[in-house]
Design a protein around this motif. Structure first.
Motif, PDB file in Angstrom:
ATOM      1  N   UNK A  27       9.599   9.964   1.696  1.00  0.00           N
ATOM      2  CA  UNK A  27      10.028   8.863   0.819  1.00  0.00           C
ATOM      3  C   UNK A  27      11.522   8.930   0.527  1.00  0.00           C
ATOM      4  N   UNK A  28      12.063  10.148   0.413  1.00  0.00           N
ATOM      5  CA  UNK A  28      13.501  10.307   0.165  1.00  0.00           C
ATOM      6  C   UNK A  28      14.288   9.750   1.346  1.00  0.00           C
ATOM      7  N   UNK A  29      13.892  10.124   2.540  1.00  0.00           N
ATOM      8  CA  UNK A  29      14.608   9.711   3.747  1.00  0.00           C
ATOM      9  C   UNK A  29      14.476   8.208   3.979  1.00  0.00           C
ATOM     10  N   UNK A  30      13.254   7.688   3.857  1.00  0.00           N
ATOM     11  CA  UNK A  30      13.003   6.274   4.157  1.00  0.00           C
ATOM     12  C   UNK A  30      13.307   5.336   3.002  1.00  0.00           C
ATOM     13  N   UNK A  31      13.498   5.881   1.807  1.00  0.00           N
ATOM     14  CA  UNK A  31      13.755   5.082   0.599  1.00  0.00           C
ATOM     15  C   UNK A  31      12.679   4.015   0.403  1.00  0.00           C
ATOM     16  N   UNK A  32      11.434   4.427   0.563  1.00  0.00           N
ATOM     17  CA  UNK A  32      10.297   3.500   0.423  1.00  0.00           C
ATOM     18  C   UNK A  32       9.481   3.862  -0.814  1.00  0.00           C
ATOM     19  N   UNK A  33       8.754   2.900  -1.340  1.00  0.00           N
ATOM     20  CA  UNK A  33       7.919   3.184  -2.508  1.00  0.00           C
ATOM     21  C   UNK A  33       6.704   4.031  -2.135  1.00  0.00           C
ATOM     22  N   UNK A  34       6.130   4.620  -3.146  1.00  0.00           N
ATOM     23  CA  UNK A  34       4.906   5.397  -2.940  1.00  0.00           C
ATOM     24  C   UNK A  34       3.812   4.466  -2.449  1.00  0.00           C
ATOM     25  N   UNK A  35       3.106   4.885  -1.436  1.00  0.00           N
ATOM     26  CA  UNK A  35       2.038   4.066  -0.877  1.00  0.00           C
ATOM     27  C   UNK A  35       0.733   4.827  -0.850  1.00  0.00           C
ATOM     28  N   UNK A  36      -0.095   4.521   0.123  1.00  0.00           N
ATOM     29  CA  UNK A  36      -1.399   5.164   0.253  1.00  0.00           C
ATOM     30  C   UNK A  36      -1.275   6.672   0.446  1.00  0.00           C
ATOM     31  N   UNK A  94      14.700   3.801  -8.702  1.00  0.00           N
ATOM     32  CA  UNK A  94      14.707   3.757  -7.236  1.00  0.00           C
ATOM     33  C   UNK A  94      13.541   4.546  -6.643  1.00  0.00           C
ATOM     34  N   UNK A  95      13.083   4.080  -5.500  1.00  0.00           N
ATOM     35  CA  UNK A  95      12.000   4.770  -4.797  1.00  0.00           C
ATOM     36  C   UNK A  95      12.460   6.134  -4.317  1.00  0.00           C
ATOM     37  N   UNK A  96      13.717   6.233  -3.937  1.00  0.00           N
ATOM     38  CA  UNK A  96      14.265   7.518  -3.488  1.00  0.00           C
ATOM     39  C   UNK A  96      14.212   8.553  -4.614  1.00  0.00           C
ATOM     40  N   UNK A  97      14.552   8.136  -5.827  1.00  0.00           N
ATOM     41  CA  UNK A  97      14.502   9.050  -6.986  1.00  0.00           C
ATOM     42  C   UNK A  97      13.081   9.538  -7.234  1.00  0.00           C
ATOM     43  N   UNK A  98      12.130   8.642  -7.103  1.00  0.00           N
ATOM     44  CA  UNK A  98      10.722   9.033  -7.285  1.00  0.00           C
ATOM     45  C   UNK A  98      10.301  10.021  -6.206  1.00  0.00           C
ATOM     46  N   UNK A  99      10.776   9.803  -4.998  1.00  0.00           N
ATOM     47  CA  UNK A  99      10.491  10.736  -3.911  1.00  0.00           C
ATOM     48  C   UNK A  99      11.098  12.107  -4.173  1.00  0.00           C
ATOM     49  N   UNK A 100      12.287  12.126  -4.753  1.00  0.00           N
ATOM     50  CA  UNK A 100      12.939  13.398  -5.089  1.00  0.00           C
ATOM     51  C   UNK A 100      12.103  14.159  -6.110  1.00  0.00           C
ATOM     52  N   UNK A 101      11.597  13.455  -7.115  1.00  0.00           N
ATOM     53  CA  UNK A 101      10.741  14.111  -8.110  1.00  0.00           C
ATOM     54  C   UNK A 101       9.508  14.720  -7.442  1.00  0.00           C
ATOM     55  N   UNK A 102       8.858  13.967  -6.563  1.00  0.00           N
ATOM     56  CA  UNK A 102       7.670  14.477  -5.870  1.00  0.00           C
ATOM     57  C   UNK A 102       8.032  15.699  -5.024  1.00  0.00           C
ATOM     58  N   UNK A 103       9.150  15.603  -4.297  1.00  0.00           N
ATOM     59  CA  UNK A 103       9.584  16.689  -3.423  1.00  0.00           C
ATOM     60  C   UNK A 103       9.885  17.956  -4.227  1.00  0.00           C
TER      61      UNK A 103
END
Length: 122
Positions: A27-36, A94-103
């Motif tokens: 998600x960080x790399x692709x800057x996409x929202x959380x999905x399935x 941002x979706x990237x920020x959410x991905x960073x939190x998950x990572x």
């Protein structure tokens, strides 16, 4: 036998946390929202952690305890880190920020799982 089951389940839990961590990195790399994939890895982490904890409780009831009692605290942390990081990121824009939190939550959880393996049975 129960100890072996607990260890096998702990390895499976580690695999699910690794998958959730990788999902966050993607998600960080692709800057996409959380999905399935985000939802499925979250459910997999929670389910595998719960099943592993039940096996650990069965070990405690049978009289086998961990090498260090901190093992129980680490187990509670491992259970909550991925859901906590996902929940904490909800207010981010941002979706990237959410991905960073998950990572980051996944990396910390992997460290906690390492401590779980070290503080378990001899």
């Amino acid at each position: 036998m129960l100890t072996g089951l607990h260890i096998a389940l702990a390895i499976a839990t580690t695999a699910t946390v690794l998958a959730a961590t990788i999902e966050g990195a993607i998600r960080i790399v692709n800057k996409r929202p959380a999905g399935d994939a985000a939802f499925r890895t979250l459910i997999a982490v929670i389910a595998s952690t719960v099943v592993t904890a039940f096996a650990g409780v069965a070990l405690l009831i049978s009289g086998k305890h961990p090498k260090e009692w901190l093992h129980l605290l680490y187990a509670a942390l491992a259970f909550g880190l991925i859901p906590f990081s996902d929940n904490a990121s909800r207010s981010l824009r941002t979706d990237r920020s959410r991905g960073i939190y998950r990572f980051v939550g996944g990396l910390v959880c992997l460290l906690v799982l390492t401590r779980l393996f070290v503080t378990g049975r001899n």
